[in-house]
Structure formats: structure tokens, C-alpha cells
Design an enzyme around this catalytic site. Structure first.
Site, PDB file in Angstrom:
ATOM      1  N   ASP A   1      -4.137  21.369   5.810  1.00  0.00           N
ATOM      2  CA  ASP A   1      -3.705  20.295   6.714  1.00  0.00           C
ATOM      3  C   ASP A   1      -4.698  20.285   7.873  1.00  0.00           C
ATOM      4  O   ASP A   1      -5.507  21.197   8.028  1.00  0.00           O
ATOM      5  CB  ASP A   1      -2.280  20.563   7.232  1.00  0.00           C
ATOM      6  N   SER A   2      -4.572  19.258   8.718  1.00  0.00           N
ATOM      7  CA  SER A   2      -5.446  19.178   9.884  1.00  0.00           C
ATOM      8  C   SER A   2      -5.105  20.250  10.927  1.00  0.00           C
ATOM      9  O   SER A   2      -5.921  20.548  11.779  1.00  0.00           O
ATOM     10  CB  SER A   2      -5.303  17.796  10.523  1.00  0.00           C
TER      11      SER A   2
ATOM     12  N   CYS B   1      -1.161  17.067   3.970  1.00  0.00           N
ATOM     13  CA  CYS B   1      -1.510  16.149   5.054  1.00  0.00           C
ATOM     14  C   CYS B   1      -1.376  14.720   4.524  1.00  0.00           C
ATOM     15  O   CYS B   1      -2.138  14.310   3.635  1.00  0.00           O
ATOM     16  CB  CYS B   1      -2.943  16.418   5.500  1.00  0.00           C
TER      17      CYS B   1
ATOM     18  N   HIS C   1       3.534  17.238  10.262  1.00  0.00           N
ATOM     19  CA  HIS C   1       3.854  17.775  11.588  1.00  0.00           C
ATOM     20  C   HIS C   1       5.284  17.402  12.026  1.00  0.00           C
ATOM     21  O   HIS C   1       5.894  18.101  12.817  1.00  0.00           O
ATOM     22  CB  HIS C   1       2.898  17.207  12.649  1.00  0.00           C
TER      23      HIS C   1
ATOM     24  N   GLU D   1       1.380  20.286  18.268  1.00  0.00           N
ATOM     25  CA  GLU D   1       0.286  21.250  18.466  1.00  0.00           C
ATOM     26  C   GLU D   1       0.421  21.945  19.820  1.00  0.00           C
ATOM     27  O   GLU D   1      -0.124  23.016  20.040  1.00  0.00           O
ATOM     28  CB  GLU D   1      -1.074  20.543  18.339  1.00  0.00           C
TER      29      GLU D   1
ATOM     30  N   CYS E   1       4.474  12.543   7.919  1.00  0.00           N
ATOM     31  CA  CYS E   1       3.421  13.401   8.473  1.00  0.00           C
ATOM     32  C   CYS E   1       4.014  14.792   8.481  1.00  0.00           C
ATOM     33  O   CYS E   1       5.161  14.975   8.916  1.00  0.00           O
ATOM     34  CB  CYS E   1       3.059  12.957   9.890  1.00  0.00           C
TER      35      CYS E   1
END
Ligand code: DGL
Length: 269
Positions: free
Chosen positions: A10-11, A73, A188, A152, A186
Site C-alpha cells: 500500500d502507499s 491499495c 486507510h 497517517e 480506500c
């Protein structure tokens, strides 16, 4: 049987929502996770840049001789899937189709919301996947670009005022649209589950793209006789492209387990 590891990327931290589920469904598998924390977010970048980053991520994981790759992702899956699939002779799992199917089956009023990064929403990947299942379903998509930095940064709790304000603003359109099912498009976003759920209300079912895909990965590896036969607990190793400490602190919080000593910093370019 196949005892090689599974690669997941993933990013940033978002793919950990997938790791948690994979470890639950496939406790005997060795997993290698790559979080491109030095270049997150991907979702607000151009198609060309996302493809370039995704190819580097995939090549890094392929170097471990993995038996399968999970692209945890939505942004990469929506924009760069074809660019990755052609290059590898292994099972590659994407995170869009499984949640689209779960939402299409679950919705009672036929009105489904999708939230994701700007790139995911712009691609129309979820609309296409849902309409392929049932063209009569209505899909309402909204980009929520500030959700990734919130995760994040670790500002995710149900009591976080900033997260609530941002969620209220992004999700107001979907509340008006009277959806009964919302895809967290997503990886996240499940980390903001409480905030999103409180904002949408308890009558809206939230579908987690990573969790739905993890079920599919587990079933597929079993059906294709690709499970690890060692009979011992699997291991998880983490690779990041930015500071180990920053990742480890939040990973421990999100995974509810200590990752000290298991994380290594690498360079992709
Ligand atoms: N977690 C990712 C996704 O599922 C990407 C978030 C980002 O880097 O913008 O889309």
C-alpha cells in the site's frame, strides 16, 4: 502447497487493515508488507506517477520470490492494475471487486455510496464493478482526500474533533442521497470506522475493501492448494520508505501488537 511468502503493498499504513485480516484468516502464512510511507498519499497524484510507484512497489515485493501479491491499495487497483498484471506470473489480488460484490448483495434500497481517494473516484472503477453486477443499482461516489493524512497522523478516534468535522463535510452529500450501504474504498478508511459510522448513522452498512478482499485471498489460496504446509505460526515483516519509528508507533496502535524489530527502511528509486 506452497511455502513462499505473500507480498502485500500500500502507499502507507492503510494496508495494515488488510494485514490484520489476512493474519486472522491465514495464520500460517508468511507475509511481507511494503508501505511506501515516504511517498504517501498516492490518491492525489497523476495516473503516470501512480503507475510508476506501483511498478516499483510490485518489483520490490517480487524480489522476495512471493507466491501471490495483494495490492492493498484501491488507488493503485483503480488506476494501474493492468500495468501490474501483465508483468507477473503469479496470482495478483486487487481490492475493488470483492467489496463491490459485497455491497451489491447487501444493499436493500439499491443506493450504494463509495468513498475513496480522488484518483479512485475519478477512475470510476467502483461504478463499473457495481454496474457489472447489477446495472440497476445507483452509485454515489465522493472523494475524501483528507482522510488519508488523518490516518497517517493518527487522528482517528471517535472523539477526535478534526476527524468528525472533516467527515461531516465530506459525507453530507451521501447522507442526502439516502444510501444504505457505504464502501470504504480506500484501505486507510477502516481506521476511521467509528468516525464514519457515527457520521453516517447506524442504518448505513460500512463495507471494508481490505476485509472483503482478505476473505477472497484466503479462499483462493485454499482452493488452489497454495497454503503454507509448515504447520507453524506465520511471520510478518514490514518494509517502509520513511522513518521506522513513525510507522512502528502507529502500526502498533492499529494492529494492536508490537512491531519493533520487524520493520526495515528501504529505498525504491
Ligand atoms: N490506501 C490507499 C487506497 O486504498 C491509498 C491512499 C493514498 O495513498 O492516497 O486507496
Amino acid at each position: 502447497m506452497n511455502n513462499r511468502p505473500i507480498g502485500v503493498f500500500d502507499s502507507g499504513l492503510g494496508g495494515l487493515t488488510m494485514i490484520k485480516k489476512l493474519a486472522e484468516y491465514l495464520p500460517g502464512e508468511d507475509i511481507i508488507y511494503l508501505g511506501d510511507t515516504g511517498r504517501v498519499p498516492y490518491g492525489s497524484r497523476s495516473r503516470e506517477t501512480i503507475i510508476k510507484y506501483a511498478k516499483q512497489d510490485a518489483a520490490f515485493l517480487a524480489g522476495f520470490g512471493i507466491k501471490a501479491m495483494v495490492i492493498a491499495c484501491n488507488t493503485v487497483c483503480s488506476v494501474a492494475l493492468d500495468n501490474l498484471k501483465s508483468g507477473y506470473d503469479m496470482q495478483i489480488f486487487e481490492v475493488v471487486c470483492a467489496p463491490a460484490k459485497a455491497a451489491a448483495l447487501a444493499s436493500k434500497n439499491g443506493r450504494i455510496g463509495v468513498i475513496g481517494t480522488a484518483a479512485t473516484v475519478r477512475s470510476g472503477a467502483y461504478e463499473t464493478a457495481i454496474k457489472n453486477i447489477n446495472k440497476d443499482l445507483s452509485v454515489f461516489s465522493v472523494p475524501c482526500p483528507l482522510f488519508v493524512p488523518l490516518v497517517e497522523e493518527g487522528w482517528v478516534t471517535g472523539s477526535d474533533e478534526a476527524a468528525h468535522c472533516i467527515a461531516a463535510r465530506y459525507l453530507s452529500e451521501l447522507k442526502k442521497a439516502e444510501i444504505d450501504t457505504l464502501i470504504l474504498g480506500c484501505t486507510h478508511y477502516p481506521l476511521l470506522y467509528d468516525v464514519i459510522s457515527e457520521t453516517m448513522g447506524k442504518n448505513v452498512l460500512l463495507v471494508d475493501s481490505g476485509a472483503e478482499t482478505a476473505k477472497q485471498v484466503a479462499a483462493d489460496l485454499k482452493n488452489n492448494n497454495l497454503l503454507n504446509s509448515a504447520g507453524t505460526d506465520g511471520s510478518i515483516r514490514y518494509y517502509v520508505t520513511d522513518s521506522i519509528q513513525g510507522f512502528s508507533n502507529l502500526a502498533a496502535l492499529y494492529l494492536e501488537s508490537d512491531v519493533n524489530g520487524l520493520v526495515e527502511q528501504i529505498t525504491l528509486e
